[in-house]
Enzyme design. Structure first.
Site, PDB file in Angstrom:
ATOM      1  N   THR A 124       0.850  -1.198   0.000  1.00 46.80           N
ATOM      2  CA  THR A 124       0.000   0.000   0.000  1.00 46.80           C
ATOM      3  C   THR A 124       0.885   1.248   0.000  1.00 46.80           C
ATOM      4  O   THR A 124       1.959   1.243   0.606  1.00 46.80           O
ATOM      5  CB  THR A 124      -0.881  -0.028   1.265  1.00 46.80           C
ATOM      6  OG1 THR A 124      -1.818  -1.086   1.112  1.00 46.80           O
ATOM      7  CG2 THR A 124      -1.619   1.266   1.503  1.00 46.80           C
ATOM      8  N   ARG A 152     -14.968  -6.700  -0.526  1.00 40.82           N
ATOM      9  CA  ARG A 152     -14.233  -6.294   0.678  1.00 40.82           C
ATOM     10  C   ARG A 152     -13.593  -4.902   0.521  1.00 40.82           C
ATOM     11  O   ARG A 152     -12.989  -4.572  -0.494  1.00 40.82           O
ATOM     12  CB  ARG A 152     -13.144  -7.340   0.941  1.00 40.82           C
ATOM     13  CG  ARG A 152     -12.283  -7.089   2.181  1.00 40.82           C
ATOM     14  CD  ARG A 152     -10.993  -6.384   1.860  1.00 40.82           C
ATOM     15  NE  ARG A 152     -10.081  -6.362   3.002  1.00 40.82           N
ATOM     16  CZ  ARG A 152      -8.979  -5.633   3.070  1.00 40.82           C
ATOM     17  NH1 ARG A 152      -8.639  -4.870   2.058  1.00 40.82           N
ATOM     18  NH2 ARG A 152      -8.217  -5.658   4.134  1.00 40.82           N
ATOM     19  N   VAL A 153     -13.724  -4.098   1.557  1.00 39.11           N
ATOM     20  CA  VAL A 153     -13.077  -2.783   1.609  1.00 39.11           C
ATOM     21  C   VAL A 153     -12.159  -2.776   2.829  1.00 39.11           C
ATOM     22  O   VAL A 153     -12.548  -3.243   3.904  1.00 39.11           O
ATOM     23  CB  VAL A 153     -14.123  -1.658   1.728  1.00 39.11           C
ATOM     24  CG1 VAL A 153     -13.446  -0.301   1.913  1.00 39.11           C
ATOM     25  CG2 VAL A 153     -15.022  -1.635   0.492  1.00 39.11           C
ATOM     26  N   GLY A 154     -10.959  -2.248   2.664  1.00 38.05           N
ATOM     27  CA  GLY A 154      -9.998  -2.232   3.767  1.00 38.05           C
ATOM     28  C   GLY A 154      -9.897  -0.872   4.441  1.00 38.05           C
ATOM     29  O   GLY A 154     -10.659   0.047   4.151  1.00 38.05           O
ATOM     30  N   ASP A 155      -8.949  -0.785   5.338  1.00 42.87           N
ATOM     31  CA  ASP A 155      -8.755   0.439   6.130  1.00 42.87           C
ATOM     32  C   ASP A 155      -8.323   1.627   5.288  1.00 42.87           C
ATOM     33  O   ASP A 155      -8.552   2.776   5.663  1.00 42.87           O
ATOM     34  CB  ASP A 155      -7.723   0.188   7.231  1.00 42.87           C
ATOM     35  CG  ASP A 155      -6.361  -0.181   6.653  1.00 42.87           C
ATOM     36  OD1 ASP A 155      -6.314  -0.999   5.701  1.00 42.87           O
ATOM     37  OD2 ASP A 155      -5.350   0.338   7.147  1.00 42.87           O
ATOM     38  N   THR A 175      -0.517   0.996   6.769  1.00 46.00           N
ATOM     39  CA  THR A 175      -0.505  -0.173   5.890  1.00 46.00           C
ATOM     40  C   THR A 175      -0.519  -1.414   6.757  1.00 46.00           C
ATOM     41  O   THR A 175      -0.035  -1.387   7.886  1.00 46.00           O
ATOM     42  CB  THR A 175       0.730  -0.167   4.958  1.00 46.00           C
ATOM     43  OG1 THR A 175       0.666  -1.315   4.115  1.00 46.00           O
ATOM     44  CG2 THR A 175       2.032  -0.196   5.739  1.00 46.00           C
ATOM     45  N   GLY A 178      -5.831  -4.754   7.068  1.00 48.20           N
ATOM     46  CA  GLY A 178      -6.859  -3.721   7.074  1.00 48.20           C
ATOM     47  C   GLY A 178      -7.967  -3.965   8.079  1.00 48.20           C
ATOM     48  O   GLY A 178      -8.444  -3.024   8.729  1.00 48.20           O
TER      49      GLY A 178
END
Ligand code: ASP
Length: 260
Positions: A124, A152-155, A175, A178
């Site tokens: 990231t 899916r969505v991460g931080d 990074t 997430g």
């Protein structure tokens, strides 16, 4: 790196990009998740912040907004790389999940293959900055994690988790795992420790990474810039590609642990 071109693949063999940005002076913020055609997702996140009444846009709506804003859009295959496809195959095989058909766009030469660094599923890209007026800002862009499923969505797309900036505290970009960074509200937590407990940015970053994130069995790291322009980083992974530069000309670059 795992952002924009060269980002990791989802389990369905797509590239879905997340990004967010925050302005510490106004607490303005913009984020996008699951975009597949916007060449520079971080520019779209910035437009969400500056040209929309919203903070977070996802999927096809985010793409429509990008088109309205005149941002460059590309065929989804523009982001593909052979190296990331191999990582996907390895991951899906180990997870006993079906391997989708290899996209035709992966045949032929692959400029990204030439990049020799191997950061596995990580990579990231984040940035934090303080300007001459003392304004702080943070931004993060990613493909997420190899083999991610179900939208899916991460931080990295979530303000307060992977990205946060406040002139009252600091600017943070994260990074790592997430899901854990979301559960720990990691970026805002660092800002809170600085703002409300008077901790230094290094102390706050270390507590969140080595205590909060570690307690949730998460791995990763953060880069932080403080109100005075000082920088800090903290990570519990084997390495974290990182660099800093100051207006006095100081430049520092490091990849692994024990390099500070
Ligand atoms: N934090 C990113 C995510 O979970 C991935 C990474 O930084 O490697 O989407």
């Amino acid at each position: 790196f795992n952002a924009g071109r060269g980002a990791v693949f989802t389990s369905e063999g797509r590239v879905e990009l997340d990004a967010s940005i925050m302005d510490g002076a106004s607490l303005g913020a913009g984020a996008v998740a699951g975009v597949t055609t916007v060449r520079n997702p971080i520019s779209l996140a910035r437009r969400v912040m500056t040209h929309s009444p919203h903070v977070m846009l996802i999927g096809s709506g985010a793409e429509r907004f990008a088109a309205e804003q005149g941002l460059e859009q590309v065929d989804p295959s523009w982001f593909f790389s052979v190296r990331r496809w191999r990582s996907l195959e390895t991951y899906l095989r180990a997870s006993k999940l079906p391997i989708p058909p290899r996209p035709a766009a992966l045949d032929g030469s692959d400029p990204i293959e030439q990049l020799v660094h191997d950061e596995g599923k990580k990579g990231t890209v984040g940035a934090v900055a303080r300007d001459v007026h003392g304004n702080l800002a943070a931004a993060t862009s990613t493909g997420g994690i190899t083999g991610k499923r179900w939208g899916r969505v991460g931080d990295s797309a979530i303000i307060g988790a992977g990205t946060y900036a406040s002139n009252a505290a600091c600017a943070v970009s994260a990074t790592g795992d997430g899901e854990v960074f979301i559960r720990a509200a990691a970026a805002r937590e660092i800002a809170s420790l600085v703002e409300h407990r008077g901790m230094s940015i290094q102390e706050a970053a270390d507590i969140v990474i080595h205590q909060r994130i570690a307690a949730l069995k998460g791995e990763g790291g953060v880069i932080v810039v403080g109100r005075d322009g000082s920088g800090a980083w903290s990570f519990n992974s084997d390495g974290m590609y990182r660099a800093r530069a100051t207006s006095e000309g100081g430049v520092e670059v490091a990849l692994y642990k024990d390099e500070d």
